[in-house]
Design a protein around this motif. Structure first.
Motif, PDB file in Angstrom:
ATOM      1  N   ASP A  26      72.680  54.667  63.870  1.00  0.00           N
ATOM      2  CA  ASP A  26      74.049  55.121  64.128  1.00  0.00           C
ATOM      3  C   ASP A  26      74.963  54.809  62.939  1.00  0.00           C
ATOM      4  O   ASP A  26      74.719  53.853  62.207  1.00  0.00           O
ATOM      5  CB  ASP A  26      74.564  54.439  65.412  1.00  0.00           C
ATOM      6  CG  ASP A  26      75.790  55.129  65.982  1.00  0.00           C
ATOM      7  OD1 ASP A  26      76.040  56.304  65.630  1.00  0.00           O
ATOM      8  OD2 ASP A  26      76.505  54.494  66.774  1.00  0.00           O
ATOM      9  N   GLY A  27      75.993  55.626  62.800  1.00  0.00           N
ATOM     10  CA  GLY A  27      77.021  55.367  61.782  1.00  0.00           C
ATOM     11  C   GLY A  27      77.041  56.363  60.632  1.00  0.00           C
ATOM     12  O   GLY A  27      77.779  56.158  59.660  1.00  0.00           O
ATOM     13  N   ARG A  30      80.619  57.969  60.262  1.00  0.00           N
ATOM     14  CA  ARG A  30      81.608  57.048  59.706  1.00  0.00           C
ATOM     15  C   ARG A  30      81.350  56.760  58.229  1.00  0.00           C
ATOM     16  O   ARG A  30      82.281  56.613  57.437  1.00  0.00           O
ATOM     17  CB  ARG A  30      81.637  55.743  60.523  1.00  0.00           C
ATOM     18  CG  ARG A  30      82.450  55.895  61.799  1.00  0.00           C
ATOM     19  CD  ARG A  30      82.163  54.797  62.778  1.00  0.00           C
ATOM     20  NE  ARG A  30      80.871  55.012  63.423  1.00  0.00           N
ATOM     21  CZ  ARG A  30      80.220  54.060  64.100  1.00  0.00           C
ATOM     22  NH1 ARG A  30      80.723  52.853  64.185  1.00  0.00           N
ATOM     23  NH2 ARG A  30      79.074  54.353  64.681  1.00  0.00           N
ATOM     24  N   ARG A  77      78.098  67.574  70.883  1.00  0.00           N
ATOM     25  CA  ARG A  77      78.824  67.570  69.597  1.00  0.00           C
ATOM     26  C   ARG A  77      79.219  68.986  69.192  1.00  0.00           C
ATOM     27  O   ARG A  77      78.684  69.958  69.719  1.00  0.00           O
ATOM     28  CB  ARG A  77      77.942  66.940  68.529  1.00  0.00           C
ATOM     29  CG  ARG A  77      77.733  65.481  68.803  1.00  0.00           C
ATOM     30  CD  ARG A  77      77.123  64.772  67.632  1.00  0.00           C
ATOM     31  NE  ARG A  77      77.016  63.359  67.952  1.00  0.00           N
ATOM     32  CZ  ARG A  77      76.862  62.390  67.079  1.00  0.00           C
ATOM     33  NH1 ARG A  77      76.772  62.678  65.786  1.00  0.00           N
ATOM     34  NH2 ARG A  77      76.786  61.138  67.462  1.00  0.00           N
TER      35      ARG A  77
HETATM   36 MG    MG Z   1      77.403  57.523  66.579  1.00  0.00          MG
END
Ligand code: MG
Ligand code: IPE
Ligand code: IPE
Length: 269
Positions: A26-27, A30, A77
């Motif tokens: 994850d990430g 970002r 999404r």
């Molecule tokens: Mg995520």
């Protein structure tokens, strides 16, 4: 039938190197945002991390690596991001599977494949067949995977296999039909990106896994970061319901049966 016993039925063998690592990567979004890049640039960069972590796992003698690539909820999404992820998956299948095979890696995909493009499904099946005899590492990619989906599909398969049976099922009966029935339960669960949740990943199989959460965003998670996670794992005392005293007394016990379970006591024993 799964080859590996359930951690709630039998205490698993535990060594200093986790036999199975499962990761929520994850990430990515970002990471890209921090650099004023579109989210998808983070996904692209994340593929490089996947390559590095696979290599590191092979070198460290990890037998199973399971990567959460796309959840059953990720369809929510924006359409453009979903399409980009599908394209990226397709390209990775085209370009990476032969390289995995050269390295002796067995490749598997778990998840509900019915929503994928037939081209992707056929590349997955071909990749799985090609690499089926490999033994250096089993790499599983979880795609359109959800832990609840997995338990439900296992239940349906179990009922179809035993239509006459109405009760008295065992954990092993169900686990034998879970998507990951070919591997042991994860010893170490890692989630990058700072969130501390399972997000519908391996709900059944994480029953006794050690959890490791890191703020590091997936595109920045490297071999050193993996080693930190493994080092943290090696500090854990895996009790599987027992007391610490029982584990320590097992270690000193001359009883051969107890000495077998002593190897299950501490990850770094
Ligand atoms: Mg995520
Ligand atoms: C994980 O990164 C990749 C997928 C879920 C496909 P994210 O895209 O969730 O990144 P963040 O959490 O938004 O930073
Ligand atoms: C989990 O990440 C799924 C994958 C990494 C593939 P998400 O980013 O989708 O999780 P939530 O929505 O923050 O829980």
């Amino acid at each position: 039938m799964t080859l590996y016993p359930s951690s709630t039925q039998e205490i698993p063998l535990v060594g200093p190197v986790p036999r199975h690592i499962a990761i929520i990567m994850d990430g990515n979004g970002r990471w890209a945002k921090k650099r004023f890049l579109p989210r998808v640039a983070g996904h692209k960069r994340g593929v490089e991390t996947v390559r590095e972590i696979i290599k590191a796992c092979v070198e460290r003698g990890v037998s199973y690596l399971t990567l959460f690539a796309f959840s059953s909820e990720n369809w929510r999404r924006p359409q453009e991001e979903v399409s980009f992820l599908m394209q990226l998956f397709l390209r990775a299948l085209e370009e990476e599977v032969a390289k995995l095979h050269e390295k002796g890696i067995r490749f598997r995909v778990i998840g509900d494949l019915s929503r994928f493009d037939p081209q992707i499904v056929s590349l997955i099946r071909r990749g799985e067949e090609l690499t089926t005899g490999n033994a250096s590492l089993t790499l599983t990619v979880a795609a359109n995977y959800g832990g609840r989906w997995d338990i439900l599909q296992a239940m349906e398969k179990l009922l179809a296999a035993r239509p006459e049976k109405r009760s008295g099922f065992t954990e092993a009966d169900l686990a034998g039909h879970l998507a990951l029935n070919y591997g042991p339960e994860p010893d170490l669960f890692i989630r990058t990106g700072g969130e501390q949740r399972i997000s519908n990943f391996l709900l059944w199989q994480l029953a006794y896994s050690e959890f490791y959460f890191t703020e590091t965003l997936w595109p920045e998670f490297d071999t050193a970061a993996l080693d930190q996670a493994i080092a943290s794992y090696q500090q854990r005392e895996r009790r599987f319901g027992r007391t610490s005293e029982q584990i320590h007394s097992d270690i000193t016990s001359p009883n051969p049966e107890a000495s077998v379970s002593s190897s299950t006591a501490k990850a770094n024993a």
